[in-house]
Design an enzyme around this catalytic site. Structure first.
Site, PDB file in Angstrom:
ATOM      1  N   LYS A 126      29.360  -6.791  28.493  1.00 50.41           N
ATOM      2  CA  LYS A 126      28.063  -7.472  28.593  1.00 50.41           C
ATOM      3  C   LYS A 126      27.496  -7.230  29.993  1.00 50.41           C
ATOM      4  O   LYS A 126      28.255  -7.057  30.951  1.00 50.41           O
ATOM      5  CB  LYS A 126      28.237  -8.978  28.389  1.00 50.41           C
ATOM      6  CG  LYS A 126      28.679  -9.385  26.993  1.00 50.41           C
ATOM      7  CD  LYS A 126      27.468  -9.445  26.056  1.00 50.41           C
ATOM      8  CE  LYS A 126      27.876  -9.615  24.602  1.00 50.41           C
ATOM      9  NZ  LYS A 126      28.556 -10.873  24.353  1.00 50.41           N
ATOM     10  N   HIS A 129      24.653 -10.261  34.954  1.00 50.94           N
ATOM     11  CA  HIS A 129      23.298 -10.715  35.282  1.00 50.94           C
ATOM     12  C   HIS A 129      23.292 -11.695  36.455  1.00 50.94           C
ATOM     13  O   HIS A 129      24.331 -11.991  37.047  1.00 50.94           O
ATOM     14  CB  HIS A 129      22.628 -11.308  34.045  1.00 50.94           C
ATOM     15  CG  HIS A 129      23.401 -12.441  33.430  1.00 50.94           C
ATOM     16  ND1 HIS A 129      23.462 -13.688  34.013  1.00 50.94           N
ATOM     17  CD2 HIS A 129      24.141 -12.506  32.296  1.00 50.94           C
ATOM     18  CE1 HIS A 129      24.203 -14.474  33.257  1.00 50.94           C
ATOM     19  NE2 HIS A 129      24.632 -13.776  32.211  1.00 50.94           N
ATOM     20  N   HIS A 132      25.772 -14.580  36.622  1.00 51.97           N
ATOM     21  CA  HIS A 132      27.117 -14.231  37.084  1.00 51.97           C
ATOM     22  C   HIS A 132      27.139 -14.078  38.593  1.00 51.97           C
ATOM     23  O   HIS A 132      28.152 -14.320  39.242  1.00 51.97           O
ATOM     24  CB  HIS A 132      27.595 -12.929  36.435  1.00 51.97           C
ATOM     25  CG  HIS A 132      27.814 -13.043  34.967  1.00 51.97           C
ATOM     26  ND1 HIS A 132      27.148 -12.269  34.064  1.00 51.97           N
ATOM     27  CD2 HIS A 132      28.612 -13.863  34.252  1.00 51.97           C
ATOM     28  CE1 HIS A 132      27.528 -12.606  32.843  1.00 51.97           C
ATOM     29  NE2 HIS A 132      28.416 -13.581  32.929  1.00 51.97           N
TER      30      HIS A 132
HETATM   31  N1  ARG Z   1      33.170 -15.752  30.604  1.00 50.38           N
HETATM   32  C1  ARG Z   1      32.465 -16.998  30.614  1.00 50.38           C
HETATM   33  C2  ARG Z   1      30.954 -16.750  30.633  1.00 50.38           C
HETATM   34  O1  ARG Z   1      30.509 -15.706  31.058  1.00 50.38           O
HETATM   35  C3  ARG Z   1      32.806 -17.862  31.787  1.00 50.38           C
HETATM   36  C4  ARG Z   1      34.260 -18.208  31.930  1.00 50.38           C
HETATM   37  C5  ARG Z   1      34.458 -19.454  32.724  1.00 50.38           C
HETATM   38  N2  ARG Z   1      35.807 -19.746  33.025  1.00 50.38           N
HETATM   39  C6  ARG Z   1      36.675 -20.376  32.228  1.00 50.38           C
HETATM   40  N3  ARG Z   1      37.894 -20.557  32.663  1.00 50.38           N
HETATM   41  N4  ARG Z   1      36.328 -20.839  31.071  1.00 50.38           N
HETATM   42  O2  ARG Z   1      30.216 -17.643  30.252  1.00 50.38           O
END
Ligand code: ARG
Length: 577
Positions: A126, A129, A132
């Site tokens: 993905k 962006h 992030h």
């Molecule tokens: N990958 C997830 C996202 O982009 C965020 C992960 C956050 N961390 C976790 N331990 N759940 O929305």
């Protein structure tokens, strides 16, 4: 030196009250004529059976209340006002910075303690962006802040590399994948086929079945599917790592969701053993009513685990492997409930580590009059934002260099533009409380006079240029401990020294509240105070060489303090601008 604590210490000695209580009460008065620190005597009235005004005036006369760095103590109504001796204060503070250099503000409060900072955590295949970027920048800064305070920091990137979408990607890749496009720009290509999958799926249910089968094969460890998944993951990481490298961001651990998915069984059996799993509409959940949150799903009705289960597994893994004292999650506010549920499950299961976990949320990113050539209409890629910022910065500093007739090579201009342009973006993320939404606007973020990274970096470069010029003229900054530092007692000098002295406290507060903006505010205060000093007092002019060298020492200290602070924010400085 921590003058606030020193004031508290005096009050402690004179009153016999415990230090903690006194220290909490010490204030910074709102007006200069009320002194530099103040102690309100209201709370003492009860214990001492005296009116606060009386206590204040008695204490003001108490002979224990004196110190070389104080010029006077005055009772004003119920307040005891402390006036710092400016010269002694300057000598004390600057000597500390001059001795420590960029180690200024370090402390040992975190000695022997481990903090896990989980940040960035983008999803494989993905686009990366601007949302992030928020977690990446905040997390990177917090990690540096904790490190500065002596904590052992573990930087974790909890990659989103697991889930049914990978079954879809595998199906889509086999049908429509373009190898060449994938090599060139993997994320764009993966996104393209993913979007196509969803379009085609509407008319072709066999795609859904195929994706489900592929995900199942992936889960079961079938070689071909695992290899494809690995390929998507590796290719995405190449893209992410290029961004990280550009921003100086590093990680100790990239264990993503797939890693913890393998441990989900253990979570399920642990919860089962403790009798915490209950059935709800076919799913296995943990009831969290006593925590005031909805139940946490552990196993879906088809027997598969979910995002939350993997997060629970991750905490147990981290607890076992790192024995953390703190485990923070730099993740957007929309996931607040998710984390509350995850932490509550562990609390209910009796794990002490649950109380050491904290969700560090942040707001949204918005844009004001900014256009990007984004491939996807709604999202803005971090790379585009950085490139655009660097390009705009380049134009500004080039014009500036031409106007001032400084000869800067093209390479140098490019290097400065890269650092300042990145700094401008980073600073926009860390300049306010993290829960506030961010509004990007070129005019604001690239304003060389505003509360911006360009302003901070420019000020830093200015101190460097003064120090260089001084050296050419044969002047050297006063050294730590020099009595001549006491000459720095003018209003602007005092204001500047005060701002520098506030930095270590700001760093501690930033860690305490997981708010890098405490540091950005302190650094910007130092820069403002320095520029006021610079505009009102000549540093290298005049005949008084002792004063010159004392002022150069202030300049040196400002330079180190700004470098220290910007480093903690993840912003690089330049020697010349
Ligand atoms: N990958 C997830 C996202 O982009 C965020 C992960 C956050 N961390 C976790 N331990 N759940 O929305």
């Amino acid at each position: 030196m921590d003058f606030r604590s020193a004031v508290a210490k005096l009050v402690e000695e004179a009153t016999g009250l415990d230090f903690e209580t006194v220290n909490r009460l010490v204030e910074i008065p709102p007006q200069e004529d009320m002194g530099d620190y103040a102690f309100p005597c209201f709370t003492l009235a009860k214990t001492m059976h005296k009116a606060p005004n009386m206590i204040a005036s008695d204490l003001a006369g108490n002979e224990k209340m004196s110190a070389s760095w104080l010029s006077k103590i005055e009772a004003k109504g119920p307040y005891l006002n402390f006036f710092v001796d400016r010269g002694a204060f300057a000598k004390e503070v600057l000597s500390e910075v001059l001795t420590q250099g960029t180690a200024f503000g370090s402390s040992d409060e975190g000695e022997g303690k481990t903090v896990i900072v989980e940040f960035s955590s983008p999803n494989i295949a993905k686009p990366f962006h601007v949302g992030h970027a928020f977690t990446t920048i905040l997390g990177h800064s917090l990690a540096r802040i904790y490190e500065k305070l002596g904590y052992k920091v573990v930087r974790m990137n909890h990659l989103g590399d697991y889930g049914t979408q990978f079954g879809k990607l595998i199906t889509a890749y086999r049908l429509w994948g373009d190898e060449e496009a994938l090599e060139k720009d993997p994320i764009t290509e993966l996104l393209r086929i993913y979007v196509k999958f969803h379009e085609e799926e509407k008319n072709d249910p066999s795609l859904t079945t195929s994706a489900r089968e592929n995900f199942k094969k992936l889960e079961d460890g079938c070689a071909e599917e695992v290899a494809l998944w690995q390929k998507f993951r590796d290719m995405s990481l190449v893209v992410f790592n290029a961004l990280y490298e550009r921003m100086g961001v590093t990680f100790d651990n990239y264990n993503g969701e797939s890693y913890y998915a393998k441990m989900a069984d253990q979570v399920v059996s642990m919860l089962k053993e403790k009798g915490l799993l209950v059935e709800s509409e076919g799913a296995q959940v943990v009831d969290l009513e006593e925590f005031g949150v909805p139940p946490c799903i552990i196993l879906k009705s088809d027997g598969t685990t979910i995002y939350g289960t993997r997060d629970i597994a991750a905490i147990l893994y981290r607890d076992e492997n790192y024995h953390f004292d703190k485990n923070i999650y730099v993740v957007g506010i929309p996931q607040a409930l998710h984390f509350k549920q995850v932490f509550s499950v562990l609390k209910k299961a009796g794990y002490a580590c649950a109380d050491k976990c904290e969700h560090v949320g942040f707001g949204l990113v918005k844009f004001q009059n900014m256009k990007f050539s984004t491939r996807d209409g709604n999202i803005v890629l971090l790379e585009e934002l950085l490139d655009e910022s660097v390009a705009k910065t380049y134009e500004l500093i080039k014009a500036n260099a031409e106007a001032r007739n400084t000869d800067m090579s093209e390479d140098m201009l490019r290097e400065i533009a890269e650092k300042v342009g990145l700094g401008a973006v980073i600073y926009t993320y860390v300049k306010a409380g993290r829960e506030r939404d961010i509004i990007f606007s070129w005019d604001t973020m690239l304003d060389f006079e505003g509360d911006t990274a360009p302003y901070l970096i420019y000020t830093y470069a200015r101190t460097k240029s003064i120090l260089r010029k001084a050296q050419e003229q044969g002047f050297v900054p006063e050294k730590a401990g020099s009595e001549l530092l006491k000459l720095l007692n003018g209003d602007e000098e005092f204001a500047c020294v005060k701002m520098i002295n506030d930095l270590p406290e700001a760093i501690k507060k930033a860690a305490g509240s997981n708010e890098p903006f405490m540091v950005s505010r302190a650094v910007s205060g130092i820069a403002r105070a320095f520029n006021r000093f610079y505009n009102n007092c000549s540093i290298l002019g005049g005949e008084d060489n002792e004063r010159k060298e004392a002022r150069l020492a202030l300049c040196r200290a400002v330079c180190d303090a700004i470098e220290t602070g910007t480093y903690l924010l993840g912003i690089s400085v330049v020697e010349q601008m």
